[in-house]
Design a protein around this motif. Structure first.
Motif, mmCIF file in Angstrom:
data_model
loop_
_atom_site.group_PDB
_atom_site.id
_atom_site.type_symbol
_atom_site.label_atom_id
_atom_site.label_comp_id
_atom_site.label_asym_id
_atom_site.label_seq_id
_atom_site.Cartn_x
_atom_site.Cartn_y
_atom_site.Cartn_z
ATOM 1 N N GLU A 1 20.786 6.271 6.476
ATOM 2 C CA GLU A 1 20.842 7.691 6.854
ATOM 3 C C GLU A 1 20.958 8.577 5.616
ATOM 4 O OE1 GLU A 1 24.152 8.285 9.491
ATOM 5 O OE2 GLU A 1 23.348 6.904 10.996
ATOM 6 N N ARG B 1 24.415 3.485 7.794
ATOM 7 C CA ARG B 1 24.817 4.756 7.196
ATOM 8 C C ARG B 1 24.141 4.981 5.838
ATOM 9 N NH1 ARG B 1 25.349 9.903 7.461
ATOM 10 N NH2 ARG B 1 26.912 10.759 6.051
ATOM 11 N N THR C 1 13.129 3.881 8.404
ATOM 12 C CA THR C 1 14.232 3.917 9.370
ATOM 13 C C THR C 1 15.142 2.724 9.118
ATOM 14 O OG1 THR C 1 12.938 2.662 10.966
ATOM 15 C CG2 THR C 1 12.806 5.062 11.111
ATOM 16 N N ARG D 1 32.192 12.138 6.542
ATOM 17 C CA ARG D 1 30.746 12.309 6.351
ATOM 18 C C ARG D 1 30.415 13.564 5.539
ATOM 19 N NH1 ARG D 1 27.881 8.550 9.855
ATOM 20 N NH2 ARG D 1 29.374 6.849 10.026
ATOM 21 N N ARG E 1 17.635 8.733 3.795
ATOM 22 C CA ARG E 1 16.706 9.637 4.488
ATOM 23 C C ARG E 1 17.084 11.100 4.294
ATOM 24 N NH1 ARG E 1 16.992 5.256 7.689
ATOM 25 N NH2 ARG E 1 18.520 6.116 9.134
#
Length: 180
Positions: free
Chosen positions: A169, A166, A162, A132, A172
């Protein structure tokens, strides 16, 4: 006054706005194209999508061939068994698709602006064994790559939605970086 492509719910996008967003997306996707090409060396569909995105960004028309290359890159993504290659091809698809950002004031439109960067970051994470920190590094580089024009367009839309796993994410995270 710039040529307006469309106006809905108060959001106006000029052709130049679309070119700026598409150039950003193409630059992000181009960085991981080699991931797909290493897995599928005889499949040019993602490269064609990125080339078409660059052609539009540099003054070309937003026509059927651009849309067709985006769909072809998505088909290429779905034809590979390797997750990293799949994400790299999706980044290429998102780069060509960025030209089709709609002037609707909806959070889902943020994916057209930031999707290529997020898919590219995810591809890089997967190449690095799902690290990550690698994805975070890609998001940081994408944030630095975003021009004031790209940020201006982004800020015309609500924050990224939302969901999306991944990649969502990563979208965002980049959205938050660019809006602060």
């Amino acid at each position: 006054m710039p040529h307006d492509v469309n106006e809905t719910a108060g959001t106006v996008l000029s052709k130049q706005d679309l070119r700026e967003v598409t150039a950003f997306a193409a630059a992000c996707a181009e960085g991981v194209l080699a991931v797909f090409e290493a897995d599928q060396p005889d499949d040019a569909r993602p490269r064609d999508a990125i080339d078409a995105a660059w052609a539009f960004a540099r003054g070309g028309e937003r026509g059927k061939s651009l849309r067709d290359t985006a769909w072809a890159a998505l088909k290429a993504a779905n034809s590979t068994e390797t997750a990293a290659a799949r994400e790299a091809a999706r980044a290429a698809m998102a780069a060509a698709g960025a030209a089709y950002l709609h002037p609707l004031a909806k959070a889902t439109q943020v994916k057209h602006i930031l999707g290529a960067a997020a898919h590219a970051a995810r591809a890089a994470e997967l190449v690095a064994g799902d690290d990550r920190t690698v994805g975070a590094g890609h998001i940081g580089r994408a944030a630095r790559r975003a021009t004031p024009a790209v940020i201006d367009v982004l800020e015309r839309f609500p924050a990224a939605p939302t969901g999306g796993g991944r990649v969502g994410e990563l979208i965002r995270a980049l959205d938050a970086d660019l809006r602060h």
